[in-house]
Design a protein around this motif. Structure first.
Motif, PDB file in Angstrom:
ATOM      1  N   GLU A   1       0.839  -1.179   0.000  1.00 46.82           N
ATOM      2  CA  GLU A   1       0.000   0.000   0.000  1.00 46.82           C
ATOM      3  C   GLU A   1       0.879   1.235   0.000  1.00 46.82           C
ATOM      4  OE1 GLU A   1      -2.651  -0.003   3.249  1.00 46.82           O
ATOM      5  OE2 GLU A   1      -4.100  -1.328   2.306  1.00 46.82           O
ATOM      6  N   ARG A   2       0.503   2.206  -0.786  1.00 40.73           N
ATOM      7  CA  ARG A   2       1.236   3.466  -0.818  1.00 40.73           C
ATOM      8  C   ARG A   2       0.323   4.546  -0.250  1.00 40.73           C
ATOM      9  NH1 ARG A   2       2.772   0.794  -5.447  1.00 40.73           N
ATOM     10  NH2 ARG A   2       5.021   0.560  -5.747  1.00 40.73           N
ATOM     11  N   PRO A   3       0.508   4.909   1.012  1.00 42.23           N
ATOM     12  CA  PRO A   3      -0.355   5.918   1.607  1.00 42.23           C
ATOM     13  C   PRO A   3      -0.311   7.204   0.797  1.00 42.23           C
ATOM     14  CG  PRO A   3       1.058   4.896   3.266  1.00 42.23           C
ATOM     15  CD  PRO A   3       1.556   4.454   1.932  1.00 42.23           C
ATOM     16  N   ALA A   4      -1.468   7.794   0.608  1.00 44.70           N
ATOM     17  CA  ALA A   4      -1.509   9.054  -0.126  1.00 44.70           C
ATOM     18  C   ALA A   4      -0.760  10.123   0.652  1.00 44.70           C
ATOM     19  CB  ALA A   4      -2.962   9.485  -0.336  1.00 44.70           C
ATOM     20  N   ALA A   5      -0.063  10.966  -0.093  1.00 44.95           N
ATOM     21  CA  ALA A   5       0.660  12.050   0.555  1.00 44.95           C
ATOM     22  C   ALA A   5      -0.336  12.996   1.213  1.00 44.95           C
ATOM     23  CB  ALA A   5       1.489  12.803  -0.487  1.00 44.95           C
ATOM     24  N   ALA A   6       0.050  13.564   2.345  1.00 44.23           N
ATOM     25  CA  ALA A   6      -0.833  14.487   3.053  1.00 44.23           C
ATOM     26  C   ALA A   6      -1.102  15.697   2.174  1.00 44.23           C
ATOM     27  CB  ALA A   6      -0.192  14.909   4.367  1.00 44.23           C
ATOM     28  N   LEU A   7      -2.339  16.177   2.216  1.00 43.10           N
ATOM     29  CA  LEU A   7      -2.725  17.340   1.427  1.00 43.10           C
ATOM     30  C   LEU A   7      -2.247  18.596   2.148  1.00 43.10           C
ATOM     31  CD1 LEU A   7      -4.388  18.244  -1.090  1.00 43.10           C
ATOM     32  CD2 LEU A   7      -6.320  18.530   0.481  1.00 43.10           C
ATOM     33  N   ALA A   8      -1.452  19.393   1.469  1.00 48.52           N
ATOM     34  CA  ALA A   8      -0.939  20.628   2.062  1.00 48.52           C
ATOM     35  C   ALA A   8      -2.081  21.615   2.275  1.00 48.52           C
ATOM     36  CB  ALA A   8       0.123  21.241   1.158  1.00 48.52           C
TER      37      ALA A   8
ATOM     38  N   VAL B   1      -6.527  18.262  11.092  1.00 46.85           N
ATOM     39  CA  VAL B   1      -5.860  17.045  10.649  1.00 46.85           C
ATOM     40  C   VAL B   1      -6.693  16.308   9.606  1.00 46.85           C
ATOM     41  CG1 VAL B   1      -6.798  15.575  12.486  1.00 46.85           C
ATOM     42  CG2 VAL B   1      -4.595  15.012  11.446  1.00 46.85           C
ATOM     43  N   THR B   2      -8.008  16.419   9.689  1.00 47.92           N
ATOM     44  CA  THR B   2      -8.882  15.740   8.728  1.00 47.92           C
ATOM     45  C   THR B   2      -8.654  16.267   7.323  1.00 47.92           C
ATOM     46  OG1 THR B   2     -10.546  15.386  10.441  1.00 47.92           O
ATOM     47  CG2 THR B   2     -11.285  15.198   8.164  1.00 47.92           C
ATOM     48  N   LEU B   3      -8.368  17.555   7.210  1.00 46.61           N
ATOM     49  CA  LEU B   3      -8.182  18.166   5.903  1.00 46.61           C
ATOM     50  C   LEU B   3      -6.859  17.779   5.251  1.00 46.61           C
ATOM     51  CD1 LEU B   3      -9.603  21.694   6.724  1.00 46.61           C
ATOM     52  CD2 LEU B   3     -10.709  19.874   5.418  1.00 46.61           C
ATOM     53  N   ARG B   4      -5.987  17.124   5.997  1.00 44.94           N
ATOM     54  CA  ARG B   4      -4.740  16.632   5.395  1.00 44.94           C
ATOM     55  C   ARG B   4      -4.962  15.334   4.631  1.00 44.94           C
ATOM     56  NH1 ARG B   4      -1.586  17.421  11.052  1.00 44.94           N
ATOM     57  NH2 ARG B   4      -1.638  19.713  11.137  1.00 44.94           N
ATOM     58  N   ASP B   5      -6.112  14.726   4.861  1.00 46.93           N
ATOM     59  CA  ASP B   5      -6.477  13.501   4.159  1.00 46.93           C
ATOM     60  C   ASP B   5      -7.148  13.906   2.839  1.00 46.93           C
ATOM     61  OD1 ASP B   5      -8.088  11.290   3.211  1.00 46.93           O
ATOM     62  OD2 ASP B   5      -7.870  10.358   5.181  1.00 46.93           O
TER      63      ASP B   5
END
Length: 350
Positions: A29-36, A241-245
């Motif tokens: 699995e490649r976790p999605a990069a955090a959304l800036a 933190v939710t918005l980083r997803d």
């Protein structure tokens, strides 16, 4: 110690990483990069995304409008409302989106819970459609805000009613030293009962309690007074933190658009709303429902939050001064990437 004993913990750690890093099919699995925080919002919601939303009235509105099953993601509805419940759920990681007024995001930030506002709604002609009025106890004479001097006033720190009391005192040229603040929870019919029992002289009461208080205790001399201030903010907010997803950020964008359309649907379908929400869901009479519809008036969902942020800053400054909390920049509470989402949605642009 034998070398094998030294290697065993490292090997176990390696196996744990390898096992948890693989999907069911064996592919890593490649976790999605955090959304800036300044990155554009994704437009598409990945399959398998889920939001937990504490916004009971919007749930009913979407059901009545036939829109409840049209989300591209899974949604779990939580029967949560108000700042204290929402903050508790946020801290437990049990909620993604909450619906509140202007005070909870401020207090969440002051208590170490970083949050962002992602949607804002107000009332057109807000002075003639207030959320609260000042309930005046039987036998107490308050004809104007200046008459509040020397009175016992119900006060709920950390809630919209508490902030309103502080704003009203400022508007009247009074301070807390000029009145007696009586801390009481502003839930249910606590304030109307406190007024009737003359536990307090004045209390901000809202919704159907305004109508019921006057009807029940008016014969004893109870009255209400409009405060003449804006008290109409309604927000959706989330943990920062939710918005980083990326997936959740995209799903929240879709939810904000649906929330805005639901708000307009409610205004345009008052009979269905009264029957489906106030009567069937809330257990009120049709007359009470009509009163609340008339009181709310027409919603205003702006595409530009600058004026709302300026008003929010005034609230923060008053609360900071009175509570001793550090000043905050109101703009820091808003995620401006969502600023036009609701307005675009009701124009058919989302």
């Amino acid at each position: 110690m034998p070398v094998s004993s030294l290697l065993r913990p490292a090997l176990a750690a390696f196996l744990l990483v390898a096992l948890t890093g693989c999907a069911q099919g064996g592919e890593p699995e490649r976790p999605a990069a955090a959304l800036a925080a300044d990155a554009p919002l994704p437009n598409s919601v990945p399959k398998g995304t889920k939001l937990i939303v504490g916004d009971p009235p919007t749930k009913v509105a979407l059901q009545l409008a036939g829109e409840i099953d049209k989300f591209s993601f899974d949604i779990e509805w939580a029967n949560i409302s108000g700042g204290p419940q929402t903050s508790e759920a946020f801290r437990a990681g049990a909620l993604d989106v909450g619906a509140v007024a202007e005070i909870p995001p401020i207090h969440a930030t002051w208590t170490g819970l970083p949050v962002k506002i992602v949607a804002s709604k107000f009332r057109k002609d807000p002075l003639n459609h207030p959320t609260y009025e000042l309930g005046i106890a039987p036998g107490v004479s308050v004809k104007a805000l200046a008459d509040l001097r020397g009175k016992k006033i119900a006060y709920s720190p950390g809630q919209a009613q508490g902030a309103l009391v502080l704003k009203v005192l400022k508007q009247a040229g009074l301070t807390k030293a000029d009145v007696t603040l009586v801390e009481l929870p502003s839930t249910g019919d606590v304030y109307p009962n406190a007024l009737a029992a003359k536990q307090v002289d004045v209390a901000p009461i809202g919704g159907v309690n305004i109508k019921r208080y006057a009807a029940k205790f008016g014969k004893d001399g109870a009255t209400t007074l409009r405060h003449g201030l804006r008290d109409d903010p309604a927000h959706l907010y989330v943990r920062t933190v939710t918005l980083r997803d990326q997936a959740k950020a995209a799903a929240i964008r879709e939810y904000v658009a649906a929330w805005a359309r639901a708000s307009i649907w409610v205004y345009q379908h008052p009979k269905e709303w009264i029957e489906g929400y106030y009567v069937k869901d809330q257990g009120l009479s049709a007359a009470d429902g009509q009163y609340l519809v008339d009181l709310a008036g027409e919603p205003d969902i702006p595409a530009d939050w600058s004026q709302a942020i300026a008003r929010h800053q005034e609230t923060i400054d008053i609360l900071a001064k009175e509570t001793g909390n550090p000043p905050l920049k109101a703009q820091d509470l808003y995620d401006l990437r969502y600023q036009a989402v609701g307005a675009d949605a009701i124009k058919g642009g989302a």
